[in-house]
Write an enzyme that holds these catalytic residues in place. Structure first.
Site, PDB file in Angstrom:
ATOM      1  NE  ARG A   4      11.049  53.027  24.085  1.00  0.00           N
ATOM      2  CZ  ARG A   4      10.072  52.115  23.947  1.00  0.00           C
ATOM      3  NH1 ARG A   4       8.985  52.385  23.260  1.00  0.00           N
ATOM      4  NH2 ARG A   4      10.164  50.941  24.546  1.00  0.00           N
ATOM      5  CB  SER A  23      16.329  51.545  27.451  1.00  0.00           C
ATOM      6  OG  SER A  23      15.660  50.405  27.908  1.00  0.00           O
ATOM      7  CD  GLU A  59      14.388  54.174  25.019  1.00  0.00           C
ATOM      8  OE1 GLU A  59      14.688  53.174  24.342  1.00  0.00           O
ATOM      9  OE2 GLU A  59      13.523  54.167  25.906  1.00  0.00           O
TER      10      GLU A  59
HETATM   11  C1  LIG Z   1      13.399  52.269  35.974  1.00  0.00           C
HETATM   12  C2  LIG Z   1      12.930  52.801  34.656  1.00  0.00           C
HETATM   13  C3  LIG Z   1      12.231  51.974  33.793  1.00  0.00           C
HETATM   14  C4  LIG Z   1      11.791  52.447  32.555  1.00  0.00           C
HETATM   15  N1  LIG Z   1      11.098  51.605  31.728  1.00  0.00           N
HETATM   16  C5  LIG Z   1      10.680  52.039  30.536  1.00  0.00           C
HETATM   17  C6  LIG Z   1       9.963  51.177  29.640  1.00  0.00           C
HETATM   18  O1  LIG Z   1       9.684  50.027  29.943  1.00  0.00           O
HETATM   19  N2  LIG Z   1       9.567  51.681  28.450  1.00  0.00           N
HETATM   20  C7  LIG Z   1       9.841  52.967  28.064  1.00  0.00           C
HETATM   21  O2  LIG Z   1       9.452  53.361  26.967  1.00  0.00           O
HETATM   22  N3  LIG Z   1      10.516  53.810  28.881  1.00  0.00           N
HETATM   23  C8  LIG Z   1      10.929  53.387  30.096  1.00  0.00           C
HETATM   24  N4  LIG Z   1      11.626  54.229  30.933  1.00  0.00           N
HETATM   25  C9  LIG Z   1      11.955  55.588  30.464  1.00  0.00           C
HETATM   26  C10 LIG Z   1      10.925  56.669  30.847  1.00  0.00           C
HETATM   27  O3  LIG Z   1      10.237  56.299  32.035  1.00  0.00           O
HETATM   28  C11 LIG Z   1       9.921  56.898  29.753  1.00  0.00           C
HETATM   29  O4  LIG Z   1      10.519  57.366  28.568  1.00  0.00           O
HETATM   30  C12 LIG Z   1       8.909  57.937  30.229  1.00  0.00           C
HETATM   31  O5  LIG Z   1       7.788  57.767  29.526  1.00  0.00           O
HETATM   32  C13 LIG Z   1       9.399  59.367  30.203  1.00  0.00           C
HETATM   33  O6  LIG Z   1       8.446  60.163  30.887  1.00  0.00           O
HETATM   34  P1  LIG Z   1       8.899  61.382  31.811  1.00  0.00           P
HETATM   35  O7  LIG Z   1       7.674  62.054  32.303  1.00  0.00           O
HETATM   36  O8  LIG Z   1       9.843  60.946  32.846  1.00  0.00           O
HETATM   37  O9  LIG Z   1       9.609  62.296  30.729  1.00  0.00           O
HETATM   38  P2  LIG Z   1      11.042  63.105  30.805  1.00  0.00           P
HETATM   39  O10 LIG Z   1      12.090  62.094  31.039  1.00  0.00           O
HETATM   40  O11 LIG Z   1      10.878  64.160  31.837  1.00  0.00           O
HETATM   41  O12 LIG Z   1      11.090  63.697  29.369  1.00  0.00           O
HETATM   42  C14 LIG Z   1      11.284  62.855  28.250  1.00  0.00           C
HETATM   43  C15 LIG Z   1      11.156  63.695  26.960  1.00  0.00           C
HETATM   44  O13 LIG Z   1       9.826  64.160  26.845  1.00  0.00           O
HETATM   45  C16 LIG Z   1       9.788  65.584  26.736  1.00  0.00           C
HETATM   46  N5  LIG Z   1       8.580  66.028  27.453  1.00  0.00           N
HETATM   47  C17 LIG Z   1       8.260  65.786  28.748  1.00  0.00           C
HETATM   48  N6  LIG Z   1       7.054  66.294  29.037  1.00  0.00           N
HETATM   49  C18 LIG Z   1       6.613  66.888  27.909  1.00  0.00           C
HETATM   50  C19 LIG Z   1       5.416  67.604  27.561  1.00  0.00           C
HETATM   51  N7  LIG Z   1       4.419  67.807  28.425  1.00  0.00           N
HETATM   52  N8  LIG Z   1       5.302  68.078  26.284  1.00  0.00           N
HETATM   53  C20 LIG Z   1       6.293  67.891  25.368  1.00  0.00           C
HETATM   54  N9  LIG Z   1       7.425  67.206  25.636  1.00  0.00           N
HETATM   55  C21 LIG Z   1       7.574  66.722  26.893  1.00  0.00           C
HETATM   56  C22 LIG Z   1      11.091  66.062  27.359  1.00  0.00           C
HETATM   57  O14 LIG Z   1      11.496  67.317  26.839  1.00  0.00           O
HETATM   58  C23 LIG Z   1      12.046  64.939  26.950  1.00  0.00           C
HETATM   59  O15 LIG Z   1      12.492  65.126  25.621  1.00  0.00           O
HETATM   60  C24 LIG Z   1      12.066  53.775  32.184  1.00  0.00           C
HETATM   61  C25 LIG Z   1      12.766  54.626  33.064  1.00  0.00           C
HETATM   62  C26 LIG Z   1      13.194  54.144  34.285  1.00  0.00           C
HETATM   63  C27 LIG Z   1      13.938  55.073  35.215  1.00  0.00           C
END
Ligand SMILES: Cc1cc2nc3c(=O)[nH]c(=O)nc-3n(C[C@H](O)[C@H](O)[C@H](O)COP(=O)(O)OP(=O)(O)OC[C@H]3O[C@@H](n4cnc5c(N)ncnc54)[C@H](O)[C@@H]3O)c2cc1C
Length: 311
Positions: A175, A225, A295
């Site tokens: 992560r 998580s 996380e």
């Molecule tokens: C129902 C559910 C299930 C999930 N299951 C999982 C799972 O199985 N495994 C897992 O790992 N995660 C899981 N997640 C968490 C989440 O989906 C992941 O961490 C996801 O990959 C985050 O992507 P996001 O686009 O939503 O990023 P955001 O939540 O919008 O951002 C996350 C981080 O990335 C940074 N960021 C975003 N875009 C960029 C960019 N272009 N450049 C630089 N930094 C950036 C942000 O500043 C922040 O620090 C889950 C979430 C939910 C709601």
């Protein structure tokens, strides 16, 4: 903020620029106060223009993707928030790799690869993030991470300078990636995928979807998580053993289904969630002598003294 300056930003960007946009509209938690300046760029040039405008106005920049791993402060986000999501998406194939724009949804990459007879990333089916956020977080399951498929990435810094970083330079860990250490914004990434029969990919997707079914409270707003797994156990397990399921502060509740998920029952605030996080940390510490690390990413101003941290 001066209206004239904002007008200049709006004139230089093809995408969208909004003022005081509620972040509750852009997070899967449905929580978060207003982003002072909220931009949805349409292309690379937009991102560069937004960054340079922020620099001229001495404003901090926060990139977000689909907002599925964020807890945004009730006071919102100062400066400029750049949402890199579906408006900034696309998958382009060359012979042995896929070039993926940062705003592309994880599942779109898996689907596009399947159509080309490629696969490998099916374990990530069900992760609701965009590729930028997912690479920043090195998203995955307990045993598979997206980083495995990353060959290199193109990023831009807050001076508007672009770089190409190779796999090792991205500093992937559980992560974690360099995008959490340095103020860099991911523009696109090259994935090296495996040749795979589309039938097998479909089967793997089905299996990954089945595994999640009934295990995560996805009918409620949440952010995945809340805590990272400690090195030798699972956060969900220790939270459950510390009797955290069902604990509640306001409308924020620790899911009865999965103790590592906090759900929003309707009107939860970021402050409710943070208080609940502290209560859960304390219970686990008392019972297991273990401090759980977050996380979920906290964005905006929080009273961080509330959190327990490892010494
Ligand atoms: C129902 C559910 C299930 C999930 N299951 C999982 C799972 O199985 N495994 C897992 O790992 N995660 C899981 N997640 C968490 C989440 O989906 C992941 O961490 C996801 O990959 C985050 O992507 P996001 O686009 O939503 O990023 P955001 O939540 O919008 O951002 C996350 C981080 O990335 C940074 N960021 C975003 N875009 C960029 C960019 N272009 N450049 C630089 N930094 C950036 C942000 O500043 C922040 O620090 C889950 C979430 C939910 C709601």
């Amino acid at each position: 903020m001066r209206v004239k300056s904002i007008d200049r930003l709006k004139d230089s960007v093809k995408g969208t620029v909004l003022i005081n946009e509620p972040m509750s509209r852009h997070t899967s938690f449905h929580i978060g106060g207003p982003a002072e300046v909220f931009c949805i760029p349409a292309d690379d040039e937009d991102i560069k223009n937004i960054i340079l405008w922020a620099r001229r106005n001495r404003l901090p920049v926060t990139p977000i993707g689909n907002g599925t791993n964020l807890l945004v402060s009730d006071n919102g986000i100062e400066g400029v928030t750049i949402k890199i999501a579906d408006r900034f998406s696309g998958v382009f194939f060359d012979e042995d790799f896929a070039l993926v724009k940062a705003g592309t949804a994880v599942k779109s990459v898996i689907n596009a690869a399947m159509e080309r007879g490629l696969g490998g990333m099916e374990f990530a089916w069900g992760i609701p993030g965009a590729i930028g956020g997912s690479i920043a977080m090195n998203a995955g399951t307990n045993s598979h991470f997206l980083s495995k498929f990353v060959r290199k990435a193109r990023v831009i810094d807050l001076n508007g300078k672009e770089y190409r970083l190779l796999h090792d330079e991205l500093k992937f860990d559980y992560r974690h990636s360099i995008l959490q250490e340095e103020p860099l914004i991911l523009l696109d990434v090259q994935f090296e995928l495996e040749e795979k029969d589309p039938g097998e990919v479909k089967k793997n997707i089905k299996e990954a979807a089945e595994k999640r079914k009934g295990r995560q409270p996805i009918e409620y707003p949440c952010a995945g998580s809340v805590f990272k797994n400690p090195p030798t156990t699972y956060a969900g397990k220790v939270l459950e053993e510390a009797d955290c399921k069902g604990l509640r502060v306001g409308d924020a509740m620790i899911s009865e289904l999965h103790a590592n998920f906090i759900i929003n029952l309707g009107h939860a605030t970021a402050s409710d969630v943070l208080k609940l996080i502290r209560i859960a940390q304390e219970r686990v510490y008392r019972k297991k002598d273990l401090i759980l690390d977050l996380e979920v990413k906290l964005v905006g101003k929080f009273n961080l003294d509330l959190l327990m941290k490892k010494k």
